[in-house]
Design an enzyme around this catalytic site. Structure first.
Site, PDB file in Angstrom:
ATOM      1  N   LYS A   1       1.084  -1.143  -0.319  1.00 55.78           N
ATOM      2  CA  LYS A   1       0.165  -0.174  -0.258  1.00 55.78           C
ATOM      3  C   LYS A   1       1.014   0.930   0.049  1.00 55.78           C
ATOM      4  O   LYS A   1       0.653   1.965  -0.362  1.00 55.78           O
ATOM      5  CB  LYS A   1      -0.664   0.003   1.124  1.00 55.78           C
ATOM      6  CG  LYS A   1      -1.923  -1.352   1.312  1.00 55.78           C
ATOM      7  CD  LYS A   1      -2.469  -0.995   2.668  1.00 55.78           C
ATOM      8  CE  LYS A   1      -3.771  -1.880   2.572  1.00 55.78           C
ATOM      9  NZ  LYS A   1      -4.493  -2.377   4.016  1.00 55.78           N
TER      10      LYS A   1
ATOM     11  N   GLN B   1      -4.702  -0.971   9.462  1.00 57.45           N
ATOM     12  CA  GLN B   1      -5.032  -2.262   9.234  1.00 57.45           C
ATOM     13  C   GLN B   1      -5.504  -3.004  10.183  1.00 57.45           C
ATOM     14  O   GLN B   1      -4.974  -3.317  11.195  1.00 57.45           O
ATOM     15  CB  GLN B   1      -3.582  -2.681   8.831  1.00 57.45           C
ATOM     16  CG  GLN B   1      -2.991  -4.375   7.810  1.00 57.45           C
ATOM     17  CD  GLN B   1      -3.680  -4.268   6.791  1.00 57.45           C
ATOM     18  OE1 GLN B   1      -3.215  -2.869   5.825  1.00 57.45           O
ATOM     19  NE2 GLN B   1      -4.521  -5.627   6.353  1.00 57.45           N
TER      20      GLN B   1
ATOM     21  N   ASP C   1     -11.821   3.394   4.202  1.00 52.08           N
ATOM     22  CA  ASP C   1     -11.923   1.947   3.701  1.00 52.08           C
ATOM     23  C   ASP C   1     -13.478   1.445   3.488  1.00 52.08           C
ATOM     24  O   ASP C   1     -14.023   0.523   3.737  1.00 52.08           O
ATOM     25  CB  ASP C   1     -10.505   1.529   5.439  1.00 52.08           C
ATOM     26  CG  ASP C   1     -10.454   0.122   4.970  1.00 52.08           C
ATOM     27  OD1 ASP C   1      -9.780   0.249   3.599  1.00 52.08           O
ATOM     28  OD2 ASP C   1      -9.232  -0.363   5.939  1.00 52.08           O
TER      29      ASP C   1
END
Length: 295
Positions: A53, A97, A120
């Site tokens: 990422k 995460q 997200d």
């Protein structure tokens, strides 16, 4: 033979569009988008994913702010970091995460993220906006599924879609996105009775059940499109270990189109994360958000 939907190529095109959008934003006098990635602990898969990422973030011209915390970090300490990132004008997107260590409640942490920075798409505000079809940030993997489908389907109206999997991360949001495009959607899971018969009715099959080879060839009618979200490692590590999806790929040559595993949905998740970060940055700076045809 089924057409192979090349997620790597489509994701590369999205990343190029994001890079162009970042350049346009800064040329207009705006600030470069900033993405903060928070990793707690040393989960091996998370370390690899976060590294990917961050590399792609920088390649797109997005500022990357990395926060690596030890596994023993307390929940209050993590929430304090989220609060600081919420107030930081250089940070337009926040990604925590998962999974988090067991002593930290993931739902409390995700709820603490500013919905405008929730790239997200997991905050209840964005989930609610998705459910009523307004402009929230859309979860990355479901958005990626829709963008893949758009490469092979021009008109979704009236198509029958069957989603296998009911998770909050993929199954439920992708079902809502398909409904928004006027599909008739059935949400199922591995305990659904007569599952093969239900899948045989579908024009679109999205499988995200975490069960290798669940969808067999005789489950899918000729001409259907199959989006395989599953990523399962089978075999012995270091020997014949390999990644497979939730669909029996070799049995689905009669489908109209199918995503491979790997190289299908997987690359789209990070590409859509970058896309969401650009959208979030433009909205926070009062600029016109990028098009969201798949959202």
């Amino acid at each position: 033979m089924a057409a192979i939907i090349d997620g790597k190529a489509i994701a590369a095109a999205i990343r190029a569009e994001v890079a162009a959008g970042v350049a346009a934003l800064t040329a207009e006098g705006g600030a470069a988008p900033g993405l903060a990635v928070v990793l707690v602990g040393e989960d091996p898969a998370s370390l690899v994913y976060v590294g990917r990422k961050i590399a792609q973030t920088r390649q797109a011209g997005i500022q990357s702010f990395e926060h690596r915390l030890p596994a023993g970090t307390g929940e209050a300490q993590l929430l304090g970091l989220i609060e600081r990132l919420n107030r930081d004008d250089e940070v337009h997107g926040i990604l925590v995460q998962l999974p988090l260590p067991r002593h930290i409640r993931a739902d409390r942490v995700l709820d603490a993220i500013d919905p405008l920075k929730d790239v997200d798409g997991f905050h209840p505000v964005n989930v609610g906006r998705l459910s009523i079809g307004t402009d929230g940030l859309v979860p990355c993997t479901p958005l990626g599924c829709m963008l893949l489908l758009e490469t092979v389907i021009d008109d979704f109206r009236g198509l029958k879609a069957v989603v296998i999997g009911k998770s909050n991360i993929v199954g439920k949001p992708v079902a809502m996105l398909l409904l928004e495009r006027e599909c008739t959607v059935t949400v199922t899971h591995i305990l659904t009775r007569n599952l093969p018969d239900i899948v045989r009715t579908a024009d679109i099959v999205v499988v995200a059940a975490g069960s290798p080879g669940l969808v067999r060839g005789d489950w899918v009618r000729p001409g259907a499109v199959v989006i395989d979200v599953g990523i399962n490692r089978i075999g012995e590590p270091g020997k014949d270990s390999r990644l497979v999806g939730d669909a029996a790929f070799d049995e689905l040559g009669h489908a109209a189109a199918i995503t491979p595993v790997p190289g299908g949905v997987g690359p789209m998740t990070v590409a859509c994360l970058l896309r969401n970060t650009l959208v979030a940055a433009r909205r926070q700076q009062g600029a016109d958000a990028s098009p969201k045809k798949g959202a």
